[in-house]
Design a protein around this motif. Structure first.
Motif, PDB file in Angstrom:
ATOM      1  N   ASN A 153       0.850  -1.195   0.000  1.00  0.00           N
ATOM      2  CA  ASN A 153       0.000   0.000   0.000  1.00  0.00           C
ATOM      3  C   ASN A 153       0.893   1.255   0.000  1.00  0.00           C
ATOM      4  N   VAL A 154       0.433   2.287  -0.732  1.00  0.00           N
ATOM      5  CA  VAL A 154       1.163   3.554  -0.772  1.00  0.00           C
ATOM      6  C   VAL A 154       0.780   4.377   0.454  1.00  0.00           C
ATOM      7  N   ARG A 155       1.804   4.785   1.190  1.00  0.00           N
ATOM      8  CA  ARG A 155       1.531   5.531   2.421  1.00  0.00           C
ATOM      9  C   ARG A 155       2.338   6.836   2.430  1.00  0.00           C
ATOM     10  N   LYS A 156       1.703   7.887   2.869  1.00  0.00           N
ATOM     11  CA  LYS A 156       2.336   9.203   2.926  1.00  0.00           C
ATOM     12  C   LYS A 156       3.232   9.282   4.170  1.00  0.00           C
ATOM     13  N   VAL A 157       4.477   9.785   3.951  1.00  0.00           N
ATOM     14  CA  VAL A 157       5.406   9.986   5.072  1.00  0.00           C
ATOM     15  C   VAL A 157       5.605  11.499   5.268  1.00  0.00           C
ATOM     16  N   ARG A 158       5.338  11.933   6.466  1.00  0.00           N
ATOM     17  CA  ARG A 158       5.455  13.380   6.764  1.00  0.00           C
ATOM     18  C   ARG A 158       6.825  13.687   7.393  1.00  0.00           C
ATOM     19  N   THR A 159       7.566  14.626   6.776  1.00  0.00           N
ATOM     20  CA  THR A 159       8.876  15.050   7.309  1.00  0.00           C
ATOM     21  C   THR A 159       8.679  16.097   8.404  1.00  0.00           C
ATOM     22  N   SER A 160       9.363  15.915   9.508  1.00  0.00           N
ATOM     23  CA  SER A 160       9.175  16.834  10.639  1.00  0.00           C
ATOM     24  C   SER A 160       9.825  18.202  10.373  1.00  0.00           C
ATOM     25  N   PHE A 161       9.317  19.208  11.076  1.00  0.00           N
ATOM     26  CA  PHE A 161       9.857  20.586  10.969  1.00  0.00           C
ATOM     27  C   PHE A 161      11.314  20.662  11.392  1.00  0.00           C
ATOM     28  N   TRP A 162      11.693  19.959  12.429  1.00  0.00           N
ATOM     29  CA  TRP A 162      13.062  20.026  12.963  1.00  0.00           C
ATOM     30  C   TRP A 162      14.076  19.430  11.998  1.00  0.00           C
ATOM     31  N   VAL A 163      13.655  18.416  11.238  1.00  0.00           N
ATOM     32  CA  VAL A 163      14.560  17.847  10.239  1.00  0.00           C
ATOM     33  C   VAL A 163      14.862  18.866   9.154  1.00  0.00           C
ATOM     34  N   VAL A 164      13.811  19.545   8.697  1.00  0.00           N
ATOM     35  CA  VAL A 164      14.001  20.584   7.674  1.00  0.00           C
ATOM     36  C   VAL A 164      14.905  21.713   8.195  1.00  0.00           C
ATOM     37  N   LEU A 165      14.638  22.151   9.431  1.00  0.00           N
ATOM     38  CA  LEU A 165      15.439  23.232  10.015  1.00  0.00           C
ATOM     39  C   LEU A 165      16.899  22.835  10.130  1.00  0.00           C
ATOM     40  N   ARG A 166      17.150  21.578  10.521  1.00  0.00           N
ATOM     41  CA  ARG A 166      18.525  21.113  10.645  1.00  0.00           C
ATOM     42  C   ARG A 166      19.237  21.122   9.308  1.00  0.00           C
ATOM     43  N   LYS A 167      18.528  20.731   8.238  1.00  0.00           N
ATOM     44  CA  LYS A 167      19.135  20.740   6.908  1.00  0.00           C
ATOM     45  C   LYS A 167      19.492  22.161   6.465  1.00  0.00           C
ATOM     46  N   ILE A 168      18.598  23.090   6.767  1.00  0.00           N
ATOM     47  CA  ILE A 168      18.856  24.492   6.395  1.00  0.00           C
ATOM     48  C   ILE A 168      20.087  25.022   7.130  1.00  0.00           C
ATOM     49  N   LEU A 169      20.181  24.739   8.442  1.00  0.00           N
ATOM     50  CA  LEU A 169      21.326  25.200   9.217  1.00  0.00           C
ATOM     51  C   LEU A 169      22.620  24.580   8.713  1.00  0.00           C
ATOM     52  N   MET A 170      22.566  23.287   8.368  1.00  0.00           N
ATOM     53  CA  MET A 170      23.749  22.627   7.842  1.00  0.00           C
ATOM     54  C   MET A 170      24.217  23.279   6.551  1.00  0.00           C
ATOM     55  N   PHE A 171      23.228  23.642   5.716  1.00  0.00           N
ATOM     56  CA  PHE A 171      23.558  24.289   4.444  1.00  0.00           C
ATOM     57  C   PHE A 171      24.236  25.650   4.692  1.00  0.00           C
ATOM     58  N   ILE A 172      23.709  26.401   5.623  1.00  0.00           N
ATOM     59  CA  ILE A 172      24.286  27.720   5.928  1.00  0.00           C
ATOM     60  C   ILE A 172      25.703  27.578   6.465  1.00  0.00           C
ATOM     61  N   VAL A 173      25.909  26.636   7.392  1.00  0.00           N
ATOM     62  CA  VAL A 173      27.231  26.440   7.989  1.00  0.00           C
ATOM     63  C   VAL A 173      28.239  26.025   6.940  1.00  0.00           C
ATOM     64  N   VAL A 174      27.848  25.088   6.062  1.00  0.00           N
ATOM     65  CA  VAL A 174      28.767  24.631   5.026  1.00  0.00           C
ATOM     66  C   VAL A 174      29.112  25.756   4.068  1.00  0.00           C
ATOM     67  N   THR A 175      28.110  26.521   3.670  1.00  0.00           N
ATOM     68  CA  THR A 175      28.337  27.646   2.746  1.00  0.00           C
ATOM     69  C   THR A 175      29.279  28.677   3.357  1.00  0.00           C
ATOM     70  N   ALA A 176      29.044  29.032   4.628  1.00  0.00           N
ATOM     71  CA  ALA A 176      29.900  30.013   5.302  1.00  0.00           C
ATOM     72  C   ALA A 176      31.324  29.498   5.440  1.00  0.00           C
ATOM     73  N   SER A 177      31.472  28.223   5.776  1.00  0.00           N
ATOM     74  CA  SER A 177      32.805  27.644   5.925  1.00  0.00           C
ATOM     75  C   SER A 177      33.573  27.676   4.609  1.00  0.00           C
ATOM     76  N   LEU A 178      32.871  27.314   3.516  1.00  0.00           N
ATOM     77  CA  LEU A 178      33.523  27.356   2.207  1.00  0.00           C
ATOM     78  C   LEU A 178      33.933  28.781   1.827  1.00  0.00           C
ATOM     79  N   SER A 179      33.087  29.757   2.191  1.00  0.00           N
ATOM     80  CA  SER A 179      33.412  31.161   1.885  1.00  0.00           C
ATOM     81  C   SER A 179      34.679  31.579   2.614  1.00  0.00           C
ATOM     82  N   VAL A 180      34.789  31.201   3.877  1.00  0.00           N
ATOM     83  CA  VAL A 180      35.977  31.551   4.651  1.00  0.00           C
ATOM     84  C   VAL A 180      37.217  30.888   4.061  1.00  0.00           C
ATOM     85  N   VAL A 181      37.082  29.628   3.674  1.00  0.00           N
ATOM     86  CA  VAL A 181      38.214  28.910   3.097  1.00  0.00           C
ATOM     87  C   VAL A 181      38.659  29.574   1.799  1.00  0.00           C
ATOM     88  N   TYR A 182      37.679  29.923   0.926  1.00  0.00           N
ATOM     89  CA  TYR A 182      38.015  30.597  -0.335  1.00  0.00           C
ATOM     90  C   TYR A 182      38.718  31.931  -0.086  1.00  0.00           C
TER      91      TYR A 182
END
Length: 315
Positions: free
Chosen positions: A12-41
Motif C-alpha cells: 500500500n502507498v503511504r504518505k510519510v510526513r517530514t518533521s519541521f526540525w529535520v528541515v530546520l537542521r538541513k537548512i542550518l547545515m547548508f548555511i554552515v557549510v556555505t559560510a565555511s567554504l566562503s571563509v576557506v576561499y
C-alpha cells in the motif's frame, strides 16, 4: 514541511510526513557549510593574491622596519645630549646663582590645551573675537610707535644709541641679571643692580658698543674693579666693569668694536663676567633693551626672559 510517499509491506502507498526540525537542521547545515567554504576561499585568495594597496602597505612596513631602529638610536643619542646639556647648565647655575638653570623655551607649554574639547563653540568664538579685537588695538599702537620711531630717526638731532653686544659671539644662554633689585651674591640681600651681567670666560675681548671718547679708566680691587667709561653722542654713556686688563686710556677716541680690555674678575666679582651699563643724561637704562639688533628674534626673546628672571647678580 514537505511530503513524500513510500510502499509499505502490504503493497500500500503511504504518505510519510517530514518533521519541521529535520528541515530546520538541513537548512542550518547548508548555511554552515556555505559560510565555511566562503571563509576557506577567502583565506586561499588572501594568502596567494594581494591587491595593489596591500602591496604598497607591505613595502611601507618593510621600510619602517628598517627606519625604526635608526630613529630609536638617534632619539636615544639626542636624549643623552639634552640630558648632558641640562646637567651642565644646572651645574653652572648652581655654582654661580645657587639655582637651577632657567628654561630655554619659556613659552612652549601646552598644558592650557588639555581641556579645549570641553569648551562650547560659542565661548571659543567670543574669546576669539575679543582676542582679535585686542590684537587689532595692539597692532595699531605698535604701528603708531613705529611711525614715531621713524619720525625720530629722520630728525636732524637723532643719535643712534649703543646697540652692539660688547662681547663677540655672545649666546643668550649666558645672560645674567639685568637692571633692578637683585640678590647680592656676597651680602645675600636685595641691592640695586645698574647694569647687565654678561657671563664669559676670563680673557675674552671686550669691545666698545658704539663710537665715543674714553672719559674714565679706573683700576681698583674693590667695587666694580677695573672699569672703562665711554661717552657717546646724544648723552649716552656706557660702562664696562670687572675687566682683567684695560687697553685704552682716558681721552682716547674709540670706534664701535674697538677693544677696550678683557673679561675678568677684578673687584667684587662672584665669577668671570662683564658688568655692562648704559646711561643717558644720568638716567640708568636697561642694556638688554638695545641688544635686539645683535640677535635673532627668538634669541632676543629668550634673552629678555633670562635677564628679567635671574634673581641674583654676580657683583
Amino acid at each position: 514541511m514537505s511530503n513524500r510517499y513510500i510502499l509499505d509491506d502490504d503493497n500500500n502507498v503511504r504518505k510519510v510526513r517530514t518533521s519541521f526540525w529535520v528541515v530546520l537542521r538541513k537548512i542550518l547545515m547548508f548555511i554552515v557549510v556555505t559560510a565555511s567554504l566562503s571563509v576557506v576561499y577567502y583565506l586561499i585568495l588572501a594568502c596567494f593574491f594581494s591587491t595593489d594597496t596591500e602591496k604598497e602597505l607591505i613595502q611601507e612596513n618593510r621600510m619602517y622596519e628598517k627606519l625604526v631602529p635608526q630613529m630609536q638610536e638617534k632619539e636615544k643619542l639626542l636624549a643623552d645630549v639634552v640630558e648632558g646639556l641640562e646637567l651642565r647648565d644646572n651645574r653652572i647655575y648652581d655654582e654661580i646663582f645657587h639655582a637651577d638653570a632657567p628654561s630655554i623655551n619659556p613659552f612652549m607649554s601646552l598644558s592650557s590645551l588639555s581641556g579645549i574639547d570641553t569648551i562650547p563653540d560659542t565661548k571659543i568664538l567670543n574669546y576669539s573675537k575679543e582676542k582679535l579685537d585686542r590684537i587689532e588695538t595692539v597692532s595699531a599702537r605698535v604701528e603708531d610707535n613705529f611711525e614715531a620711531i621713524f619720525a625720530a630717526i629722520e630728525g636732524e638731532n637723532f643719535v643712534m644709541p649703543p646697540m652692539v653686544i660688547p662681547i663677540d659671539n655672545f649666546s643668550f644662554a649666558r645672560t645674567g641679571a639685568s637692571v633692578g633689585e637683585r640678590i647680592n651674591p656676597f651680602y645675600k640681600v636685595p641691592m640695586a643692580h645698574n647694569g647687565i651681567d654678561l657671563i664669559a670666560s676670563t680673557g675674552e675681548p671686550v669691545h666698545a658698543a658704539a663710537d665715543g671718547i674714553v672719559r674714565e679708566v679706573v683700576r681698583s680691587r674693590k667695587g666694580l674693579g677695573n672699569v672703562v667709561t665711554i661717552e657717546h653722542d646724544g648723552g649716552y654713556i656706557t660702562r664696562y666693569a670687572h675687566l682683567a686688563d684695560v687697553e685704552v686710556y682716558r681721552g682716547r677716541t674709540v670706534r664701535m668694536g674697538s677693544r677696550l680690555g678683557y673679561v675678568g674678575v677684578s673687584g667684587n666679582s662672584f665669577a668671570p663676567h662683564l658688568h655692562y651699563e648704559v646711561h643717558k643724561d644720568t638716567v640708568v637704562l636697561d642694556p638688554v633693551n638695545y641688544f635686539f639688533a645683535s640677535l635673532r628674534a627668538d634669541e632676543y626673546v629668550n634673552m629678555l626672559v633670562m635677564a628679567a628672571s635671574t634673581g641674583q647678580s654676580m657683583d
